[in-house]
Design an enzyme around this catalytic site. Structure first.
Site, mmCIF file in Angstrom:
data_model
loop_
_atom_site.group_PDB
_atom_site.id
_atom_site.type_symbol
_atom_site.label_atom_id
_atom_site.label_comp_id
_atom_site.label_asym_id
_atom_site.label_seq_id
_atom_site.Cartn_x
_atom_site.Cartn_y
_atom_site.Cartn_z
ATOM 1 N N ARG A 60 29.410 59.206 47.772
ATOM 2 C CA ARG A 60 28.552 58.866 46.629
ATOM 3 C C ARG A 60 28.430 57.369 46.419
ATOM 4 N NH1 ARG A 60 32.063 61.549 42.247
ATOM 5 N NH2 ARG A 60 33.559 60.600 43.639
ATOM 6 N N GLU A 76 37.952 48.792 39.485
ATOM 7 C CA GLU A 76 38.143 48.063 38.234
ATOM 8 C C GLU A 76 37.894 46.590 38.534
ATOM 9 O OE1 GLU A 76 42.147 48.811 36.913
ATOM 10 O OE2 GLU A 76 41.599 50.731 36.016
ATOM 11 N N GLN A 117 32.830 34.872 27.323
ATOM 12 C CA GLN A 117 31.428 34.976 27.714
ATOM 13 C C GLN A 117 31.326 35.325 29.188
ATOM 14 O OE1 GLN A 117 29.006 31.697 26.305
ATOM 15 N NE2 GLN A 117 27.794 31.696 28.169
ATOM 16 N N ASP A 118 30.317 36.129 29.533
ATOM 17 C CA ASP A 118 29.990 36.426 30.927
ATOM 18 C C ASP A 118 28.654 35.769 31.253
ATOM 19 O OD1 ASP A 118 32.240 37.976 31.143
ATOM 20 O OD2 ASP A 118 31.198 39.883 31.291
ATOM 21 N N HIS A 168 31.008 21.485 39.354
ATOM 22 C CA HIS A 168 30.887 21.340 37.906
ATOM 23 C C HIS A 168 32.207 21.566 37.180
ATOM 24 C CE1 HIS A 168 26.591 22.976 38.700
ATOM 25 N NE2 HIS A 168 26.627 21.664 38.877
ATOM 26 N N LYS A 189 37.639 30.003 34.701
ATOM 27 C CA LYS A 189 36.587 30.915 35.155
ATOM 28 C C LYS A 189 37.183 32.005 36.040
ATOM 29 C CE LYS A 189 33.081 27.288 35.317
ATOM 30 N NZ LYS A 189 32.180 26.501 36.188
ATOM 31 N N HIS A 249 34.313 23.161 40.064
ATOM 32 C CA HIS A 249 33.961 24.415 40.717
ATOM 33 C C HIS A 249 32.541 24.350 41.274
ATOM 34 C CE1 HIS A 249 32.036 28.484 40.379
ATOM 35 N NE2 HIS A 249 33.020 28.721 41.225
ATOM 36 N N TYR A 258 30.299 35.448 36.390
ATOM 37 C CA TYR A 258 31.595 34.880 36.046
ATOM 38 C C TYR A 258 31.877 34.923 34.560
ATOM 39 C CZ TYR A 258 28.809 30.590 35.241
ATOM 40 O OH TYR A 258 27.869 29.675 34.822
ATOM 41 N N LYS A 300 20.316 16.840 39.231
ATOM 42 C CA LYS A 300 21.544 16.427 38.538
ATOM 43 C C LYS A 300 22.741 16.418 39.483
ATOM 44 C CE LYS A 300 23.585 19.373 35.824
ATOM 45 N NZ LYS A 300 23.882 20.285 34.726
ATOM 46 N N ASP A 301 22.859 17.455 40.321
ATOM 47 C CA ASP A 301 23.992 17.527 41.238
ATOM 48 C C ASP A 301 23.921 16.468 42.333
ATOM 49 O OD1 ASP A 301 25.172 19.514 39.790
ATOM 50 O OD2 ASP A 301 24.622 21.136 41.143
#
Length: 182
Positions: free
Chosen positions: A23, A28, A46-47, A61, A71, A118, A131, A168-169
């Site tokens: 299936r 988890e 927050q996700d 960052h 994170k 990160h 994340y 920016k990066d």
């Protein structure tokens, strides 16, 4: 879930137990009690989720000061190379990094504590990256380090001319010029 220590204290790779049959599969992805027993208490609040195409490099960052973030990251579609760089000046592993492949197939997660920069590179046609963070986004605390800083020694498996990143990066400072953690 298996919690694997990496070469840098506090950074972990999480390997889920996946139960597959005709299936599909079940696993988890988050269990607070197991996380606290193996890593410690972190209040994720927050996700977030992003979708990117091949060659997109987001990072490196972090947020400074009281807005720093831990994170817990994973990929639900595609494959990325994810990296955490220790930017704590007082750390014995300052400037060192851990790079790990995260994919929809291996279903790994990567825990990055506060005090790290990160970033990730998409190596599949596209990737959906999700994340958890333990602090709010604060634009005034935003910071970064250039993804191709030679001092970091990051071995990205892509020709630099193929990297797609934000304006920016491209303008982020080198590690030696960045605002860092003490």
């Amino acid at each position: 879930m298996e919690f694997k220590k990496t070469s840098i204290e506090g950074v972990y790779v999480l390997e889920p137990r996946v139960f597959s049959d005709a299936r599909g599969y079940f696993m988890e992805t988050w269990k607070q009690a197991d996380f606290e027993q193996n890593i410690g208490h972190v209040d994720f609040i927050q996700d977030n989720e992003s979708k990117s195409s091949r060659g997109v490099l987001r990072g490196l960052h972090y947020q400074k000061g009281e807005f720093s973030q831990a994170k817990l990251v994973r990929v639900i579609k595609g494959t990325v190379l994810d990296v955490a760089v220790d930017i704590r000046r007082s750390s014995p592993t300052f400037g060192q990094h851990v790079m790990v492949e995260l994919s929809e197939d291996n279903k790994r997660q990567f825990f990055i504590p506060r005090g790290f920069a990160h970033g990730f590179l998409v190596v599949s046609d596209e990737a959906i990256f999700t994340y958890k963070v333990d602090n709010v986004y604060a634009p005034q605390a935003e910071a970064g380090i250039r993804w191709n800083d030679p001092e970091l020694g990051l071995q990205w498996p892509i020709d630099p001319s193929e990297v797609l990143t934000s304006e920016k990066d491209l303008k982020q400072p080198l590690l030696r010029d960045a605002v860092l953690f003490e």
